[in-house]
Design a protein around this motif. Structure first.
Motif, PDB file in Angstrom:
ATOM      1  N   MET A  64       0.887  -1.131  -0.029  1.00  0.00           N
ATOM      2  CA  MET A  64       0.027  -0.036   0.043  1.00  0.00           C
ATOM      3  C   MET A  64       0.862   1.084  -0.078  1.00  0.00           C
ATOM      4  O   MET A  64       0.701   2.205  -0.670  1.00  0.00           O
ATOM      5  CB  MET A  64      -0.986   0.029   0.952  1.00  0.00           C
ATOM      6  N   ASP A  65       2.006   1.197   0.868  1.00  0.00           N
ATOM      7  CA  ASP A  65       2.858   2.227   0.694  1.00  0.00           C
ATOM      8  C   ASP A  65       3.333   2.548  -0.569  1.00  0.00           C
ATOM      9  O   ASP A  65       3.664   3.876  -1.086  1.00  0.00           O
ATOM     10  CB  ASP A  65       3.820   2.011   1.894  1.00  0.00           C
ATOM     11  N   GLN A  66       3.785   1.492  -1.268  1.00  0.00           N
ATOM     12  CA  GLN A  66       4.432   1.848  -2.459  1.00  0.00           C
ATOM     13  C   GLN A  66       3.432   2.506  -3.538  1.00  0.00           C
ATOM     14  O   GLN A  66       4.040   3.253  -4.036  1.00  0.00           O
ATOM     15  CB  GLN A  66       4.731   0.340  -3.138  1.00  0.00           C
ATOM     16  N   ILE A  67       2.154   1.890  -3.321  1.00  0.00           N
ATOM     17  CA  ILE A  67       1.129   2.548  -4.372  1.00  0.00           C
ATOM     18  C   ILE A  67       0.957   4.079  -3.913  1.00  0.00           C
ATOM     19  O   ILE A  67       0.722   5.022  -4.957  1.00  0.00           O
ATOM     20  CB  ILE A  67      -0.099   1.932  -4.213  1.00  0.00           C
ATOM     21  N   SER A  68       0.869   4.194  -2.697  1.00  0.00           N
ATOM     22  CA  SER A  68       0.989   5.598  -2.234  1.00  0.00           C
ATOM     23  C   SER A  68       1.957   6.568  -2.450  1.00  0.00           C
ATOM     24  O   SER A  68       1.926   7.715  -3.039  1.00  0.00           O
ATOM     25  CB  SER A  68       0.798   5.958  -0.702  1.00  0.00           C
ATOM     26  N   LEU A  69       3.187   6.126  -2.649  1.00  0.00           N
ATOM     27  CA  LEU A  69       4.515   6.756  -3.063  1.00  0.00           C
ATOM     28  C   LEU A  69       4.243   6.861  -4.615  1.00  0.00           C
ATOM     29  O   LEU A  69       4.688   7.951  -4.955  1.00  0.00           O
ATOM     30  CB  LEU A  69       5.873   6.010  -2.726  1.00  0.00           C
ATOM     31  N   PHE A  70       3.800   6.173  -5.320  1.00  0.00           N
ATOM     32  CA  PHE A  70       3.775   6.168  -6.744  1.00  0.00           C
ATOM     33  C   PHE A  70       2.625   7.084  -7.180  1.00  0.00           C
ATOM     34  O   PHE A  70       2.822   8.235  -8.005  1.00  0.00           O
ATOM     35  CB  PHE A  70       3.347   4.975  -7.622  1.00  0.00           C
ATOM     36  N   LEU A  71       1.610   7.119  -6.314  1.00  0.00           N
ATOM     37  CA  LEU A  71       0.565   8.226  -6.482  1.00  0.00           C
ATOM     38  C   LEU A  71       1.132   9.694  -6.194  1.00  0.00           C
ATOM     39  O   LEU A  71       0.902  10.705  -7.159  1.00  0.00           O
ATOM     40  CB  LEU A  71      -0.509   7.880  -5.746  1.00  0.00           C
ATOM     41  N   ALA A  72       1.771   9.770  -5.082  1.00  0.00           N
ATOM     42  CA  ALA A  72       2.571  10.897  -5.007  1.00  0.00           C
ATOM     43  C   ALA A  72       3.668  11.409  -5.951  1.00  0.00           C
ATOM     44  O   ALA A  72       3.697  12.692  -6.182  1.00  0.00           O
ATOM     45  CB  ALA A  72       3.219  11.049  -3.514  1.00  0.00           C
ATOM     46  N   LEU A  73       4.309  10.477  -6.425  1.00  0.00           N
ATOM     47  CA  LEU A  73       5.250  10.911  -7.596  1.00  0.00           C
ATOM     48  C   LEU A  73       4.656  11.205  -8.879  1.00  0.00           C
ATOM     49  O   LEU A  73       5.228  11.883  -9.635  1.00  0.00           O
ATOM     50  CB  LEU A  73       6.281   9.602  -7.772  1.00  0.00           C
ATOM     51  N   GLY A  74       3.067  11.020  -8.898  1.00  0.00           N
ATOM     52  CA  GLY A  74       2.530  11.761 -10.193  1.00  0.00           C
ATOM     53  C   GLY A  74       2.888  11.019 -11.519  1.00  0.00           C
ATOM     54  O   GLY A  74       2.618  11.786 -12.252  1.00  0.00           O
ATOM     55  N   GLY A  75       3.209   9.809 -11.654  1.00  0.00           N
ATOM     56  CA  GLY A  75       3.305   9.180 -12.992  1.00  0.00           C
ATOM     57  C   GLY A  75       2.227   8.569 -13.389  1.00  0.00           C
ATOM     58  O   GLY A  75       1.220   8.169 -12.586  1.00  0.00           O
ATOM     59  N   GLY A  76       2.163   8.254 -14.626  1.00  0.00           N
ATOM     60  CA  GLY A  76       1.062   7.473 -15.123  1.00  0.00           C
ATOM     61  C   GLY A  76       0.106   8.122 -16.196  1.00  0.00           C
ATOM     62  O   GLY A  76      -0.665   7.382 -16.513  1.00  0.00           O
ATOM     63  N   TRP A  77       0.604   9.387 -16.108  1.00  0.00           N
ATOM     64  CA  TRP A  77      -0.460   9.907 -17.395  1.00  0.00           C
ATOM     65  C   TRP A  77       0.097  10.075 -18.863  1.00  0.00           C
ATOM     66  O   TRP A  77      -0.488  10.800 -19.758  1.00  0.00           O
ATOM     67  CB  TRP A  77      -0.773  11.508 -16.823  1.00  0.00           C
ATOM     68  N   GLN A  78       1.414  10.027 -18.853  1.00  0.00           N
ATOM     69  CA  GLN A  78       2.085  10.416 -20.157  1.00  0.00           C
ATOM     70  C   GLN A  78       1.694   9.819 -21.285  1.00  0.00           C
ATOM     71  O   GLN A  78       1.860  10.428 -22.596  1.00  0.00           O
ATOM     72  CB  GLN A  78       3.853  10.068 -19.867  1.00  0.00           C
ATOM     73  N   GLY A  79       1.010   8.759 -21.540  1.00  0.00           N
ATOM     74  CA  GLY A  79       0.535   7.983 -22.674  1.00  0.00           C
ATOM     75  C   GLY A  79      -0.958   8.548 -23.086  1.00  0.00           C
ATOM     76  O   GLY A  79      -1.128   8.416 -24.310  1.00  0.00           O
ATOM     77  N   ALA A  80      -1.309   9.631 -22.433  1.00  0.00           N
ATOM     78  CA  ALA A  80      -2.524  10.469 -22.961  1.00  0.00           C
ATOM     79  C   ALA A  80      -2.045  11.315 -23.965  1.00  0.00           C
ATOM     80  O   ALA A  80      -1.274  11.893 -23.958  1.00  0.00           O
ATOM     81  CB  ALA A  80      -3.103  10.947 -21.823  1.00  0.00           C
ATOM     82  N   PRO A  81      -3.190  11.644 -24.950  1.00  0.00           N
ATOM     83  CA  PRO A  81      -2.986  12.762 -25.739  1.00  0.00           C
ATOM     84  C   PRO A  81      -2.801  14.161 -25.378  1.00  0.00           C
ATOM     85  O   PRO A  81      -3.521  14.327 -24.325  1.00  0.00           O
ATOM     86  CB  PRO A  81      -4.205  12.515 -26.927  1.00  0.00           C
ATOM     87  N   LYS A  82      -2.007  14.908 -25.950  1.00  0.00           N
ATOM     88  CA  LYS A  82      -1.727  16.128 -25.124  1.00  0.00           C
ATOM     89  C   LYS A  82      -2.715  17.074 -25.813  1.00  0.00           C
ATOM     90  O   LYS A  82      -3.410  16.905 -26.792  1.00  0.00           O
ATOM     91  CB  LYS A  82      -0.174  16.511 -25.752  1.00  0.00           C
ATOM     92  N   VAL A  83      -2.633  18.470 -25.162  1.00  0.00           N
ATOM     93  CA  VAL A  83      -3.885  19.366 -25.554  1.00  0.00           C
ATOM     94  C   VAL A  83      -3.753  19.772 -27.042  1.00  0.00           C
ATOM     95  O   VAL A  83      -4.793  20.063 -27.547  1.00  0.00           O
ATOM     96  CB  VAL A  83      -3.854  20.635 -24.542  1.00  0.00           C
ATOM     97  N   HIS A  84      -2.431  19.906 -27.436  1.00  0.00           N
ATOM     98  CA  HIS A  84      -2.364  20.574 -29.038  1.00  0.00           C
ATOM     99  C   HIS A  84      -2.899  19.412 -30.054  1.00  0.00           C
ATOM    100  O   HIS A  84      -3.505  19.764 -30.965  1.00  0.00           O
ATOM    101  CB  HIS A  84      -0.904  20.851 -29.248  1.00  0.00           C
ATOM    102  N   GLU A  85      -2.802  18.078 -29.600  1.00  0.00           N
ATOM    103  CA  GLU A  85      -3.403  16.998 -30.354  1.00  0.00           C
ATOM    104  C   GLU A  85      -4.907  17.227 -30.300  1.00  0.00           C
ATOM    105  O   GLU A  85      -5.619  17.092 -31.380  1.00  0.00           O
ATOM    106  CB  GLU A  85      -3.202  15.535 -29.908  1.00  0.00           C
ATOM    107  N   HIS A  86      -5.534  17.411 -28.930  1.00  0.00           N
ATOM    108  CA  HIS A  86      -6.846  17.773 -28.935  1.00  0.00           C
ATOM    109  C   HIS A  86      -7.355  18.947 -29.703  1.00  0.00           C
ATOM    110  O   HIS A  86      -8.337  18.815 -30.523  1.00  0.00           O
ATOM    111  CB  HIS A  86      -7.375  17.797 -27.675  1.00  0.00           C
ATOM    112  N   LEU A  87      -6.537  20.102 -29.818  1.00  0.00           N
ATOM    113  CA  LEU A  87      -6.979  21.269 -30.576  1.00  0.00           C
ATOM    114  C   LEU A  87      -6.938  20.902 -31.760  1.00  0.00           C
ATOM    115  O   LEU A  87      -7.819  21.479 -32.578  1.00  0.00           O
ATOM    116  CB  LEU A  87      -5.868  22.238 -30.058  1.00  0.00           C
TER     117      LEU A  87
END
Length: 504
Positions: A458-481
């Motif tokens: 659980m502490d590992q997951i909480s640390l990964f959440l705090a580190l803020g990774g996992g979003w990089q594969g999403a389309p960027k705003v300029h692609e949406h535009l």
């Protein structure tokens, strides 16, 4: 009137010359912003622990567990989670708002046509006789373009684009949370199953002890009190099972909801997991600078600050005149004569409108300035919160690892003691109470170690959440535009084709 116009030009000239620059402050991060402090960009406290490394946090951090089922669940959640659907819709709305503001920079065209039957007054036309009832018509076309002398439209574009980028960051933050909460629900189910397996194993051992004690009592080699004590210990172990089963089922229900499914769809057997996932390497944490660049909520707060700063320029532009150039042409007159020379009219030229500033305009500017100050304070708060969450999670993880190592050593020693006491009791060389106490100690250590194993995960997951990774594969705003702009152009072409077809 001509003299008034000539007198007005010198008065407006300074304003026109002042329009060479865009009004309002240009956006830049203040030097005193928390994100620029050396302490915020240095190594993370506790990063020297052997259990962590300063390597960059990978995009798909959950793949470090080398668990195909976990990977599949996270991917499914990222595709179907309801919170992500809401965040994606908010992003589309922000992009539509940006395109709406952007369209203000384009020429505005209008077409008008009308017909009516009526009577006009004769006296204004210097007629003494009544003018007969007639049919009147009007057909015209006009185009105008607002010249952005003072940068109001440019600042509005800046604010809208920054707002869309903030919505993109909010979507990215939602992806971070969804990935972490999906992994957390899965690991919670694994931990509950692991603790349940340990408890069931201890209960099975105790039930064998109960059976052995019963045989000894029946053979006259044991005391009935020993049998009652053994049965009591078995009942205590059995009482822990329902709580662990409930925890496993609750984790399955949470996991189903994270996947966008009803809780009833989260059958335990569908997400069965008996071994807590373990990292295949030291947990990568990077440093403070990388953390602040990676966390989407920090980026969202920074973009909100940029938008608030641009809105100051939008409000400031209201102090100055609005200048546009336009042209119009058409036919106005008796319906039967429309299209003839006597009904034609046209015009072209600039237009200046100026709502003379009042205290209300100044108040709006001060309002926007206060909003920018609040956005900066919020940005600083988000930065500090990101650092606090990460430092706290890292501290909890490393200290739980130390606790886990001590519990494992205690459990191994308790296992040896229980085994030796059991042999002594069976040989009649020690009282049953000694063996019972040793078994109880082992059961408690097994349960504590199993709970600690789950807490480490659980502490590992909480640390990964705090580190803020996992979003990089999403389309960027300029692609949406780009996508939205293509769709708007397609809609415009369809409207034009429909209008053309309607004229044939």
């Amino acid at each position: 009137m001509k003299r008034f116009t000539l007198a007005l030009i010198p008065a407006l000239a300074p304003l026109l010359f002042a329009a060479c620059t865009t009004v309002g402050p240009d956006y830049h991060l203040p030097e005193q912003a928390a994100v620029k402090s050396p302490e915020a960009n240095g190594p993370l406290p506790g990063a020297g622990n052997p259990a962590v490394s300063i390597a960059p946090v990978p995009d798909g951090w959950w793949r470090l567990y080398d668990d195909p089922r976990l990977d599949a669940l996270v991917q499914e959640a990222l595709a179907a989670n309801t919170d992500l659907r809401v965040a994606a819709a908010n992003l589309r709305r922000a992009i539509a708002t940006y395109h709406e503001v952007e369209a203000e920079n384009l020429p505005m065209a209008r077409v008008e046509a009308g017909a009516q039957r009526g009577e006009i007054a004769a006296e204004p036309l210097l007629h003494e006789e009544k003018i007969p009832v007639m049919n009147f018509g009007n057909v015209g076309f006009g185009v105008s373009y607002l010249i952005d002398f003072f940068g109001k439209l440019a600042r509005a574009d800046e604010a809208a684009l920054a707002g869309a980028q903030a919505s993109q960051a909010a979507l990215d933050q939602t992806r971070v949370v969804v990935a972490a909460e999906t992994a957390r629900s899965y690991v919670e189910g694994c931990a509950a199953s692991h603790e349940l397996s340990v408890a069931e194993h201890q209960l099975a051992l105790q039930e064998r002890g109960v059976e052995l004690t019963r045989r000894l009592v029946e053979a006259g080699r044991g005391q009935p009190l020993d049998l009652l004590r053994a049965q009591s210990q078995a009942d205590s172990l059995r009482a822990a099972l329902p709580r662990l089963r409930a925890g496993r089922e609750a984790a399955a229900y949470r996991l189903a909801v994270m996947l966008g499914k009803p809780p009833a769809a989260g059958a335990v057997q569908d997400y069965a997991c008996h071994a807590i996932p373990k990292l295949s390497q030291a947990l990568p944490v990077g440093d403070g600078a990388a953390l602040l660049k990676r966390r989407p909520d920090v980026r969202q707060a920074e973009r909100e600050l940029a938008s608030a700063t641009a809105k100051i320029g939008v409000a400031t532009a209201d102090l100055y005149p609005s200048i546009s150039i336009g042209a119009s042409a058409g036919f106005t007159g008796i319906l039967d004569h429309l299209g003839q020379a006597q009904t034609a009219h046209w015009g072209i030229g600039p237009a200046i409108t100026w709502n003379i500033p009042t205290s209300g305009t100044r108040a709006r500017i001060h309002n926007m300035e206060a909003g920018a100050d609040a956005a900066l304070a919020h940005f600083d708060g988000v930065v500090l919160k990101a650092l606090r969450e990460t430092d706290t999670a890292l501290s909890a993880y490393t200290h739980e690892l130390e606790r886990n190592a001590s519990l494992r050593a205690a459990r191994d020693k308790a296992d040896q003691a229980a085994h030796q006491n059991r042999l002594l009791y069976e040989a009649g060389r020690a009282p049953y109470l000694n063996s019972l106490d040793a078994d109880r100690t082992l059961a408690n250590n097994d349960a504590a170690l199993a709970a600690s194993d789950g807490q480490v995960a659980m502490d590992q997951i909480s640390l990964f959440l705090a580190l803020g990774g996992g979003w990089q594969g999403a389309p960027k705003v300029h692609e949406h535009l780009a996508t939205e702009r293509s769709r708007h152009e397609s809609d415009h072409e369809s409207d034009h084709e429909g209008a053309t077809a309607g004229t044939h």
